[in-house]
Write an enzyme that holds these catalytic residues in place. Structure first.
Site: not given
Ligand code: UD1
Length: 334
Positions: A33, A126, A151, A155, A177, A198, A215, A229, A293-294
């Protein structure tokens, strides 16, 4: 005899939990690391959980010479490759860095493994490789659509490199997730950069480090308008690596990929509610724009990993959220 397994990114979030599971299953992990998004103190805490010293090399995974030396100094039986940049949003701004780092490190590792005849490789992929798929739940046979971020593209390219390698044994794990933390509250998600995911952000709101959570989007085609998710406890994800290693080490040729999730889709609002209910704390949030990207919804069918690897999640989302909150409270004192 115990098997030596290199864990690149072993001080990171999923890496550190995997190191613990490896020790508990009788393997000897060797961490590589460069602490670019993790903290050296994590190693002390891993050692505390495992009650033993762990070998660590501070090396960047694109440093071929240093990797070769590590392999020459230690008899290596397998490699788990976590080390990578992993922020969807950052990858739009730093596309070149993401390609250079994520793809080159995988290329170099594959080359070295082939040269030194190390046969068991687990790759940290992922669900993002499925892109914005409409066929749910996602199985390993679901056709991939274009990845929604650089990203995700890295992968997918790494997966292709692995499939075209000469390795006899590899397992690609496509995580959904991962959330939560080790029950001891000694390790958890602790990025040195600002968190993007999140659950760490919910925890920062809960502890008062952030005023409120945004959100991202409430007009998706889901039951409450927020994204769906498949959240899974990080310790369950970590265990999947141990199952994969054992399977590969008992086979002469094993080249597979698996989805690793809980096989259950929930919305962002449902997750916030679960956090509030299980930890008895209110989260202040508002709604913002959709995030680049979501994808709208994605969740897994993980039955293949259950039948092939004899792996299955043991912990609930509620347990993961309790562990995440305990970790947030404890980590202040580290
Ligand atoms: C994405 C990848 C996942 C990867 C991860 C690495 C997809 C579908 N998934 O996860 O495989 O391991 O990135 O970082 O691409 N959210 C909010 N507010 C926030 C943060 C997040 O609403 O402040 C929402 C996001 O819009 C999403 C959900 O929470 O809908 C989960 O987000 P997050 O935890 O960042 O993970 P992914 O983007 O799903």
């Amino acid at each position: 005899m115990t098997k030596n397994v290199i864990v690149t990114g072993g001080a990171g979030y999923i890496g550190s939990h995997t190191v613990v599971e490896l020790v508990e299953s009788g393997f000897t992990p060797i961490i590589i690391d460069n602490f670019s998004n993790s903290k050296p103190e994590t190693i002390d805490r891993i050692e505390k959980i495992c009650k033993q010293k762990i070998k660590v090399y501070n090396i960047n995974c694109i440093n071929e010479d240093a990797l070769i030396k590590t392999i020459q100094w230690n008899e290596i039986d397998g490699v788990i490759h976590f080390a990578a940049y992993k922020s969807v949003s950052e990858s739009f701004k730093k596309k070149e860095d993401y390609f250079l780092n994520n793809i080159n490190s995988t290329k170099i590792l594959l080359k070295i493994m082939e040269k030194y005849n190390i046969q068991s490789f687990v790759f940290s992929s992922s669900c993002t490789v499925y892109g914005n798929t409409t066929k749910l739940p996602v199985t390993e046979k679901t056709e991939l659509t274009k990845q929604s971020s650089p990203y995700g593209e890295t992968k997918k390219i790494c997966e292709d490199l692995i499939f075209s390698s000469a390795l006899k044994n590899f397992t690609i794990l496509r995580y959904f997730n991962p959330i939560g933390a080790h029950e001891s509250s000694l390790i958890g998600e602790e990025p040195s950069k600002t968190p993007n995911n999140l659950v760490p952000l919910i925890c920062e709101c809960a502890i008062g480090k952030r005023k409120q959570l945004t959100v991202y989007g409430n007009n998706y085609d889901t039951k409450d308008g927020t994204c769906v998710r498949d959240y899974i406890h990080v310790c369950d994800v970590a265990q999947a690596h141990v199952h994969a290693l054992k399977k590969m080490m008992n086979n002469n040729k094993y080249r597979k990929l698996f989805n690793i999730g809980l096989s259950k889709g929930i919305t962002v609002l449902e997750l916030i509610n679960l956090f509030e209910k299980n930890n008895n704390i209110k989260i202040n949030y508002d709604f913002g724009k959709r995030r680049d990207g979501d994808v709208e919804k994605i969740y897994a069918d993980c039955s293949l990993a259950q039948t092939e690897l004899n792996w299955g999640p043991k912990k609930t989302i509620a347990k993961a959220l309790i562990d995440a909150w305990n970790w947030e409270k404890e980590k202040k004192s580290y």
